[in-house]
Write an enzyme that holds these catalytic residues in place. Structure first.
Site, mmCIF file in Angstrom:
data_model
loop_
_atom_site.group_PDB
_atom_site.id
_atom_site.type_symbol
_atom_site.label_atom_id
_atom_site.label_comp_id
_atom_site.label_asym_id
_atom_site.label_seq_id
_atom_site.Cartn_x
_atom_site.Cartn_y
_atom_site.Cartn_z
ATOM 1 N N SER A 72 1.731 11.014 40.110
ATOM 2 C CA SER A 72 2.354 12.260 40.554
ATOM 3 C C SER A 72 2.821 13.101 39.370
ATOM 4 O O SER A 72 3.091 12.593 38.287
ATOM 5 C CB SER A 72 3.560 11.974 41.434
ATOM 6 O OG SER A 72 3.216 11.082 42.452
HETATM 7 N N1 SAH Z 1 3.910 6.955 42.721
HETATM 8 C C1 SAH Z 1 2.609 6.956 42.123
HETATM 9 C C2 SAH Z 1 1.707 8.001 42.683
HETATM 10 C C3 SAH Z 1 0.793 7.405 43.639
HETATM 11 S S1 SAH Z 1 -0.367 8.417 44.446
HETATM 12 C C4 SAH Z 1 2.692 7.098 40.632
HETATM 13 O O1 SAH Z 1 3.745 7.424 40.137
HETATM 14 O O2 SAH Z 1 1.691 6.879 39.964
HETATM 15 C C5 SAH Z 1 -0.294 7.703 46.037
HETATM 16 C C6 SAH Z 1 -0.729 6.276 46.167
HETATM 17 O O3 SAH Z 1 -0.512 5.932 47.516
HETATM 18 C C7 SAH Z 1 -2.182 6.023 45.884
HETATM 19 O O4 SAH Z 1 -2.292 5.096 44.876
HETATM 20 C C8 SAH Z 1 -2.721 5.497 47.212
HETATM 21 O O5 SAH Z 1 -3.690 4.490 47.046
HETATM 22 C C9 SAH Z 1 -1.480 4.951 47.857
HETATM 23 N N2 SAH Z 1 -1.523 4.787 49.297
HETATM 24 C C10 SAH Z 1 -2.125 5.548 50.237
HETATM 25 N N3 SAH Z 1 -1.913 5.046 51.466
HETATM 26 C C11 SAH Z 1 -1.149 3.921 51.298
HETATM 27 C C12 SAH Z 1 -0.595 2.972 52.178
HETATM 28 N N4 SAH Z 1 -0.774 3.020 53.513
HETATM 29 N N5 SAH Z 1 0.134 1.970 51.656
HETATM 30 C C13 SAH Z 1 0.339 1.885 50.327
HETATM 31 N N6 SAH Z 1 -0.171 2.752 49.449
HETATM 32 C C14 SAH Z 1 -0.901 3.775 49.917
#
Ligand code: SAH
Length: 673
Positions: A72
């Site tokens: 993010s």
């Molecule tokens: N907080 C993270 C950003 C992640 S982007 C950082 O700082 O890097 C969002 C993430 O949510 C992705 O990696 C995606 O695979 C995950 N995601 C999507 N649906 C999900 C679910 N049902 N359970 C867990 N993770 C999920």
């Protein structure tokens, strides 16, 4: 070929970049919680990035990590953590571990961070990174986060870093009483709304909408189904169908015109027919042709169709100054200037002044009750409005004035910067003033009969200002970072004001509205609908049907008056020729430099040709040509959006009023200094 040696940043350089980011990219944009700022300053974001992207660690953007996912944007990580209202020492659940970066930031504040990632490869990598750098209070699990992580529930806070269609019940069920869930929700693939759910009791939850955001999809049992994830906007862009040759149909139907003042408006008036409301838009807030044509149509509506008032996308008290002037109302000379705040050129320009002078003159030959009025629909004047209410009450009812002064005092600390009031209320550092401003409005309305008997016009002024303060107070609380709720609140306020005006000015009154295309065109026919947004045009359609006529404008290229940033200086900017696949490009290809046509007849060939969704350009007070496609174009279905479209292939910027140009005017003159 020479190979440039890349400079590898040192730790000290990274630290400096990070401090700058916290200061300029996060603190300056409104995140003020010291715990969040310290945590952001403590965690090296480069550690969570693939080697080749490390150097971009402190650019304020999301970046790609493995498996098509993203880390993010730092600002949004800070914003979400602040919105979770942590005090330190909590039990926190994060959904969407991704790189592990946000979890690491959270770990600086919380006692324990539990984080769930759906993609195994990412979960493993993040767990390894977090361990390597010693974030020992973060616990990573591979699984479907829409189900939460029951084993460690309940949580003080849950933060979800991916956007789902609705709020997963498993997550709200895992909140402590008083706990907060911060999650992006929305059924649009372009944007979600960031929502905070607070668990008030076992069964009660409070919902607040915080911001418009854009996240990758939340995929799982209580999220999107994997095969249901809709394609991104790029794939959805309509492709032109060559065989239709819509530009030919446009050229055929176009009613061309030349000089604006010499334009024959009878066909347009015939199409407007008996409509009581005519909403006239503009594709920018700074194009001379739009203002002049709009004024010309309005003059015709007033002179030939008996319209009674003009209502603009400007603040009530500012427009009231113009109204006093054009209706020759007996108002005291004023020591302040109408429309003196950013963006001044939107109403303080030659084009508007010419119309105002014309109306002043026209009205001088009419009896007071037949004079055409000029009003403002907008709500950015909270503090001027308070000043006018108090002034009014001081004159008519000093006792009530004293009570009102006390009530409005709640908002005094925020006089200079009402947006920071919204922020303080949002983060719970300041109590809201809602009850006080609502009570002040009620007090005023309770005395309606007594006050209005004395002077109905002045009572309207005061009560509209009081209503404005109520709505502005809510607006600033919900506005933080531009959410759907605040857009809707503002357009609802403008529409309600319009209805008040229709009622106030004699039965059967007719009004003209001047506002941006984005307020005037039916939002239901644009991508705004997908975000749950409505506007004046949509509300008018719903309530008045064909009794309101919606006119839109467009242009291909030229110059425009606009700023580069909110609050920035006025610049005369070059408008880029329109983008492919836009309505503007089609109009341009019709090779008819200026024209208008009606859009209500669905059988007409040009209307049929325009029914296919396309891009449309909107320039407001800010114009950023470099990012034009993403920041100024949106998808629409033109014949559903407007009843009439007016085209100027090439346009020029409005001409702002300069100080010396109003010398010699009486001191009741609203554009005075
Ligand atoms: N907080 C993270 C950003 C992640 S982007 C950082 O700082 O890097 C969002 C993430 O949510 C992705 O990696 C995606 O695979 C995950 N995601 C999507 N649906 C999900 C679910 N049902 N359970 C867990 N993770 C999920």
């Amino acid at each position: 070929m020479a190979v440039a040696l890349k400079h590898v940043l040192t730790d000290a350089e990274f630290t400096k970049l990070r401090d700058d980011m916290v200061k300029h990219g996060i603190r300056a944009r409104g995140v003020r919680d010291p715990l969040v700022l310290e945590a952001m300053a403590a965690v090296p974001r480069q550690d969570f990035l693939p080697q080749e992207l490390r150097e971009f660690a402190y650019d304020d953007t999301p970046l790609p990590i493995a498996a098509g996912q993203t880390i993010s944007q730092p600002y949004i990580v800070a914003f979400m953590i602040e919105a979770a209202l942590l005090k330190g020492g909590e039990q926190v659940l994060e959904i969407g571990t991704g790189s592990g970066y946000a979890a690491a930031v959270l770990s600086q504040i919380a006692r324990d961070v539990y984080t769930v990632e759906r993609i195994g490869q990412l979960a493993e990598k993040a767990a390894a990174t977090l361990e390597e750098y010693g974030y020992s209070n973060v616990h990573v699990r591979h699984g479907d986060g829409t189900r939460g992580w029951q084993a460690h529930a309940p949580y003080d806070a849950i933060i979800v870093a991916a956007g789902g269609p609705a709020i997963p019940e498993s997550l709200t069920a895992q909140l402590k009483i008083g706990g907060r869930l911060v999650i992006p929700v929305g059924d649009g693939e372009r944007a979600q709304e960031l929502v905070r759910i607070t668990r008030v009791s076992d069964t009660e939850f409070r919902r607040e909408e915080l911001a418009d955001v854009r996240f990758v999809p939340l995929i799982g049992d209580e999220g999107w189904q994997p095969d249901n994830v809709r394609p991104g906007p790029a794939q959805r862009r309509p492709m032109p169908r060559r065989e239709e040759a819509p530009e030919k149909a446009i050229a055929q139907a176009a009613e061309p015109f030349g000089a604006i003042d010499a334009t024959e408006l009878s066909p347009l008036l015939a199409r407007i027919g008996e409509a009581d409301l005519v909403l006239i838009g503009e594709a920018t807030h700074g194009t001379s042709e739009f203002y002049r044509m709009r004024a010309s149509i309005t003059r015709a509506l007033i002179e030939r169709r008996g319209f009674n008032f003009v209502a603009i996308e400007g603040d009530w008290p500012d427009a009231a100054r113009i109204d006093h002037y054009v209706r020759h109302r007996d108002a005291k000379p004023s020591e302040w200037t109408a429309f003196a705040r950013f963006p001044t050129w939107m109403w303080r320009n030659h084009e508007v002044r010419d119309f105002v002078d014309w109306l002043h003159k026209l009205n001088s030959a009419r009896r007071a009750e037949n004079r055409v009025a000029f009003h403002g629909l907008d709500l950015y004047s909270m503090h001027d409005s308070i000043r006018f209410i108090l002034q009014y009450l001081d004159e008519v009812d000093p006792e009530t004035a004293a009570v009102a002064r006390e009530r409005y005092g709640c908002l005094t600390p925020w006089q200079k910067d009402p947006a920071s009031y919204g922020h303080a209320a949002l983060t719970g550092t300041f109590q809201t003033c809602e009850a006080q401003v609502v009570a002040a409005l009620k007090d005023l309305m309770a005395k309606r009969n007594a006050y209005a008997d004395k002077d109905g016009e002045r009572f309207l002024d005061a009560s509209q200002n009081a209503q404005l303060v109520v709505n502005a107070e809510r607006y600033y609380r919900t506005m933080y970072y531009g959410s759907r709720a605040s857009w809707n609140l503002r357009d609802q306020h403008m529409f309600d004001t319009l209805k008040t005006l229709l009622k106030h000015h004699r039965p059967g009154a007719k009004g003209v509205v001047w506002a941006h295309n984005s307020h005037v065109g039916n939002a239901g026919a644009t991508e705004m609908a997908g975000r749950g947004e409505f506007n004046i045009g949509a509300l008018c359609r719903k309530q008045f049907g064909r009794n309101c006529y919606l006119i839109g404008f467009g242009t291909d290229r030229g110059t425009v008056a606009a700023a580069s940033d909110w609050g920035g200086a006025l610049e005369i900017k070059t408008v880029r020729p329109s983008q492919k696949q836009s309505y503007e490009r089609l109009m341009h290809e019709s090779e008819t430099p200026r024209f208008m046509f009606g859009l209500r007849d669905r059988t007409a060939p040009h209307v049929r040709a325009l029914f296919r969704p396309r891009l449309e350009r909107a320039i407001g007070v800010i114009y950023r040509p470099d990012s034009e496609l993403s920041s100024h174009y949106f998808e629409a279905v033109l014949p559903d959006q407007f009843d009439e479209y007016i085209w100027f292939d090439e346009t020029q910027a409005v001409s702002p009023l300069k100080a010396h140009e109003i010398e010699g005017y009486p001191d009741t003159y609203p554009f005075g200094l």
